[in-house]
Design a protein around this motif. Structure first.
Motif, short mmCIF file in Angstrom:
data_model
loop_
_atom_site.label_atom_id
_atom_site.label_comp_id
_atom_site.label_asym_id
_atom_site.label_seq_id
_atom_site.Cartn_x
_atom_site.Cartn_y
_atom_site.Cartn_z
N SER A 73 -83.08 -42.11 137.91
CA SER A 73 -82.45 -42.99 136.92
C SER A 73 -81.46 -42.26 136.03
CB SER A 73 -83.53 -43.68 136.07
OG SER A 73 -84.31 -42.72 135.39
N ASN A 74 -81.63 -40.94 135.88
CA ASN A 74 -80.76 -40.15 134.99
C ASN A 74 -79.85 -39.17 135.73
OD1 ASN A 74 -82.01 -41.22 132.63
ND2 ASN A 74 -83.67 -39.73 132.81
N ILE A 75 -79.91 -39.18 137.06
CA ILE A 75 -79.29 -38.09 137.82
C ILE A 75 -77.79 -37.98 137.59
CG2 ILE A 75 -78.80 -39.34 139.97
CD1 ILE A 75 -80.37 -35.82 139.60
N LYS A 76 -77.09 -39.08 137.42
CA LYS A 76 -75.64 -39.03 137.22
C LYS A 76 -75.30 -38.30 135.92
CE LYS A 76 -71.48 -41.89 137.25
NZ LYS A 76 -70.94 -43.29 137.38
N GLU A 77 -76.01 -38.61 134.84
CA GLU A 77 -75.76 -37.98 133.55
C GLU A 77 -76.22 -36.52 133.57
OE1 GLU A 77 -74.75 -37.43 129.46
OE2 GLU A 77 -74.04 -38.68 131.12
N VAL A 78 -77.35 -36.25 134.22
CA VAL A 78 -77.83 -34.87 134.32
C VAL A 78 -76.81 -34.00 135.04
CG1 VAL A 78 -79.53 -33.39 135.47
CG2 VAL A 78 -80.30 -35.37 134.16
N ARG A 79 -76.26 -34.50 136.13
CA ARG A 79 -75.30 -33.70 136.90
C ARG A 79 -73.96 -33.55 136.18
NH1 ARG A 79 -76.95 -35.67 143.07
NH2 ARG A 79 -78.84 -34.38 143.11
N ARG A 80 -73.66 -34.46 135.28
CA ARG A 80 -72.48 -34.26 134.45
C ARG A 80 -72.71 -33.15 133.44
NH1 ARG A 80 -70.45 -34.73 129.75
NH2 ARG A 80 -72.33 -35.56 128.80
N ARG A 81 -73.94 -33.05 132.95
CA ARG A 81 -74.23 -32.09 131.89
C ARG A 81 -74.58 -30.70 132.41
NH1 ARG A 81 -77.13 -35.10 126.85
NH2 ARG A 81 -75.96 -33.44 125.83
#
Length: 250
Positions: A73-81
């Protein structure tokens, strides 16, 4: 965000399909803005740990990035950070030109054209490669490729830069240029490396991993002054290293 925890890992375990247990109850915290080296012998689990920071690998336990669980559920934001730079820059440089490689991330983030250009120029400037936009990565030196690979991550403006063996196979000039680049970047840095003098140049904290576990964690001068500890885990005090005095200044 100055005082927030960038990385929190609790009881992380990971076993490869062949049954090799690569991580065994790893617990680790990294504060925002820290520069941390993870060292240890081959097969210690260092690179496996790095791949958990942005969800490329998923084991048992908990990994959080700025409080966000590394989950679907958070993978897109995690990979941006979390900007992950692989040991071999050819794994990240696959487009016809350096511009295309560095712009690839921002384009896939859906950013406007002008923003993509701005981020690409800023990232290349940050790694000392302005004017390389039209060049093919195929024609770059290894040192230039390493810096271009870092630029592909910086263009996404990550909060954490995680790099696997940044100085491997570099000549002295390229190594020195890379040190300058990494010192200048105002982000949290996690370095996996066998180059212990490189650690001294960039990091204030060092973690030793061995057999899938964190076996030591402390200031660089403390870890590198303990020859017995280093030897037990297949390491040695960097040649010519002299630790600063650990006594308080009167």
């Amino acid at each position: 965000m100055k005082n927030c925890q960038a990385i929190e890992i609790r009881n992380l375990r990971y076993t490869y399909p062949d049954g090799t247990q690569a991580l065994k109850d790893v617990n680790l915290r990294v504060e925002n803005g820290e520069s941390v080296a993870i060292i240890g012998p081959n097969g210690a689990g260092k690179s496996t740990l790095l791949l958990h920071l942005n969800g490329i690998l998923k084991g048992e336990g908990e990994v959080k990035i700025f409080g966000l669980s590394v989950s679907n559920s958070n993978i897109k934001e995690v990979r941006r950070r979390v900007g992950l730079v692989f040991q071999d820059p050819d794994d990240q440089l696959f487009c016809p030109s350096v511009f295309d490689d560095v712009a690839f991330g921002p384009i896939n983030m859906g950013l406007p054209h002008d923003e993509v250009i701005l981020r690409t120029e800023m990232a290349l400037g940050a790694v000392g490669l302005p004017g390389f936009e039209k060049k093919s990565a195929y024609h770059l030196s290894l040192g230039q490729k390493k810096r271009a690979a870092i630029a592909t991550v910086l263009s996404m403006q990550p909060d954490i830069l995680a790099i696997d063996e940044p100085s491997s196979n570099l000549d002295p000039r390229s190594r020195r240029e890379l040190i300058k680049v990494l010192r200048s970047l105002p982000v949290t840095k996690i370095l996996i490396t066998h180059d212990l003098p490189f650690v001294v140049e960039i990091c204030k904290r060092t973690i030793i991993m061995d057999e899938g576990k964190v076996v030591a964690d402390g200031k660089v001068e403390e870890i590198f002054s303990d020859g017995a500890l280093l030897e037990i885990h297949g390491l040695e005090i960097p040649y010519g290293y002299s630790a600063p005095s650990l006594l308080p200044t009167l």
